[in-house]
Write a protein that holds these residues in place. Structure first.
Motif, PDB file in Angstrom:
ATOM      1  N   LYS A  21       0.822  -1.214   0.000  1.00 54.42           N
ATOM      2  CA  LYS A  21       0.000   0.000   0.000  1.00 54.42           C
ATOM      3  C   LYS A  21       0.852   1.259   0.000  1.00 54.42           C
ATOM      4  N   ALA A  22       0.382   2.256  -0.749  1.00 51.27           N
ATOM      5  CA  ALA A  22       1.058   3.551  -0.783  1.00 51.27           C
ATOM      6  C   ALA A  22       0.207   4.641  -0.132  1.00 51.27           C
ATOM      7  N   TYR A  23      -1.106   4.456  -0.126  1.00 48.42           N
ATOM      8  CA  TYR A  23      -2.012   5.484   0.402  1.00 48.42           C
ATOM      9  C   TYR A  23      -3.395   4.846   0.541  1.00 48.42           C
ATOM     10  N   GLU A  24      -4.142   5.340   1.526  1.00 48.26           N
ATOM     11  CA  GLU A  24      -5.517   4.870   1.690  1.00 48.26           C
ATOM     12  C   GLU A  24      -6.339   5.963   2.337  1.00 48.26           C
ATOM     13  N   ASP A  25      -7.558   6.144   1.867  1.00 48.66           N
ATOM     14  CA  ASP A  25      -8.534   6.964   2.590  1.00 48.66           C
ATOM     15  C   ASP A  25      -9.882   6.265   2.459  1.00 48.66           C
ATOM     16  N   PHE A  28     -10.443   5.764  -1.580  1.00 48.43           N
ATOM     17  CA  PHE A  28      -9.438   5.218  -2.503  1.00 48.43           C
ATOM     18  C   PHE A  28      -8.422   4.351  -1.778  1.00 48.43           C
ATOM     19  N   LEU A  29      -7.866   3.409  -2.543  1.00 47.19           N
ATOM     20  CA  LEU A  29      -6.673   2.668  -2.119  1.00 47.19           C
ATOM     21  C   LEU A  29      -5.637   2.839  -3.231  1.00 47.19           C
ATOM     22  N   VAL A  30      -4.399   3.061  -2.822  1.00 51.15           N
ATOM     23  CA  VAL A  30      -3.295   3.177  -3.779  1.00 51.15           C
ATOM     24  C   VAL A  30      -2.249   2.138  -3.384  1.00 51.15           C
ATOM     25  N   PHE A  31      -1.818   1.348  -4.359  1.00 49.65           N
ATOM     26  CA  PHE A  31      -0.809   0.323  -4.082  1.00 49.65           C
ATOM     27  C   PHE A  31       0.134   0.197  -5.273  1.00 49.65           C
ATOM     28  N   HIS A  32       1.267  -0.445  -5.025  1.00 45.82           N
ATOM     29  CA  HIS A  32       2.291  -0.611  -6.062  1.00 45.82           C
ATOM     30  C   HIS A  32       1.888  -1.734  -7.008  1.00 45.82           C
ATOM     31  N   ASP A  33       2.024  -1.471  -8.310  1.00 40.11           N
ATOM     32  CA  ASP A  33       1.745  -2.499  -9.309  1.00 40.11           C
ATOM     33  C   ASP A  33       2.691  -3.686  -9.103  1.00 40.11           C
ATOM     34  N   ILE A  34       2.154  -4.886  -9.255  1.00 43.91           N
ATOM     35  CA  ILE A  34       2.945  -6.101  -9.032  1.00 43.91           C
ATOM     36  C   ILE A  34       3.987  -6.302 -10.134  1.00 43.91           C
ATOM     37  N   ALA A  35       3.774  -5.702 -11.286  1.00 42.30           N
ATOM     38  CA  ALA A  35       4.700  -5.850 -12.426  1.00 42.30           C
ATOM     39  C   ALA A  35       5.042  -4.456 -12.961  1.00 42.30           C
ATOM     40  N   LEU A  75       1.293  11.765  -4.797  1.00 42.28           N
ATOM     41  CA  LEU A  75       1.750  10.383  -4.619  1.00 42.28           C
ATOM     42  C   LEU A  75       2.939  10.087  -5.526  1.00 42.28           C
ATOM     43  N   ALA A  76       2.887  10.584  -6.761  1.00 47.85           N
ATOM     44  CA  ALA A  76       4.001  10.373  -7.692  1.00 47.85           C
ATOM     45  C   ALA A  76       5.272  10.970  -7.098  1.00 47.85           C
ATOM     46  N   ARG A  77       5.159  12.222  -6.665  1.00 49.10           N
ATOM     47  CA  ARG A  77       6.311  12.931  -6.100  1.00 49.10           C
ATOM     48  C   ARG A  77       6.846  12.201  -4.868  1.00 49.10           C
ATOM     49  N   GLU A  78       5.953  11.836  -3.969  1.00 45.25           N
ATOM     50  CA  GLU A  78       6.371  11.208  -2.709  1.00 45.25           C
ATOM     51  C   GLU A  78       7.093   9.875  -2.930  1.00 45.25           C
ATOM     52  N   MET A 104      -6.299   3.739 -12.110  1.00 43.80           N
ATOM     53  CA  MET A 104      -5.436   4.654 -12.837  1.00 43.80           C
ATOM     54  C   MET A 104      -3.979   4.315 -12.513  1.00 43.80           C
ATOM     55  N   HIS A 105      -3.203   4.067 -13.562  1.00 35.31           N
ATOM     56  CA  HIS A 105      -1.765   3.857 -13.407  1.00 35.31           C
ATOM     57  C   HIS A 105      -1.095   5.223 -13.233  1.00 35.31           C
ATOM     58  N   VAL A 106      -0.166   5.303 -12.298  1.00 33.12           N
ATOM     59  CA  VAL A 106       0.694   6.481 -12.142  1.00 33.12           C
ATOM     60  C   VAL A 106       2.124   5.963 -12.279  1.00 33.12           C
TER      61      VAL A 106
END
Ligand code: 5GP
Ligand code: ZN
Length: 116
Positions: A21-25, A28-35, A75-78, A104-106
């Motif tokens: 996980k990268a962020y959650e509220d 939304f949930l944000v996590f790192h792509d597995i690939a 999130l991209a910057r962080e 959405m991919h970032v």
């Protein structure tokens, strides 16, 4: 909240499948792509199941979509994409969508990247 019990990203939201996980509220949930394609490759997903961008209700979901996009720069910057990034939403089979839960991919970080 709408959940599809066969959906891999709904299972990630429910904690039934692990993710980095990268962020959650609440929304939304944000996590790192597995690939990952690049040093930074995050997926921003609404917690509620919406299969594709074609399935949104413009009168209901425009605010959510704006908030989803608005999460990307920080999130991209962080995570180390300090020199720009790409945002991608693949939609449907011709759009190359593999997981049918809106995301959405970032993608960013220093080049070269594996793809993109
Ligand atoms: P799509 O082609 O649908 O836009 O992208 C789906 C993305 O989800 C792919 O980049 C793929 O690597 C990623 N993905 C698929 N399954 C999992 C998973 O179980 N965990 C994580 N973290 N990423 C996944
Ligand atoms: Zn889902």
């Amino acid at each position: 909240m709408n959940v599809d019990h066969n959906c891999i990203f709904c299972k990630i939201v429910a904690g039934q499948i692990p993710s980095r996980k990268a962020y959650e509220d609440d929304e939304f949930l944000v996590f790192h792509d597995i690939a990952p394609w690049a040093p930074v490759h995050l997926l921003i997903i609404p917690k509620a199941h919406i299969a594709t961008l074609s399935d949104i209700d413009p009168s209901q979901d425009a605010g959510m979509l704006g908030r989803m996009l608005a999460l990307a720069p920080r999130l991209a910057r962080e995570h180390g994409a300090t020199n720009g990034f790409r945002t991608i939403i693949n939609t449907g089979s011709d759009g190359g969508q593999e997981v049918y839960h809106l995301h959405m991919h970032v993608i960013g970080g220093p080049r070269p990247w594996a793809k993109g």
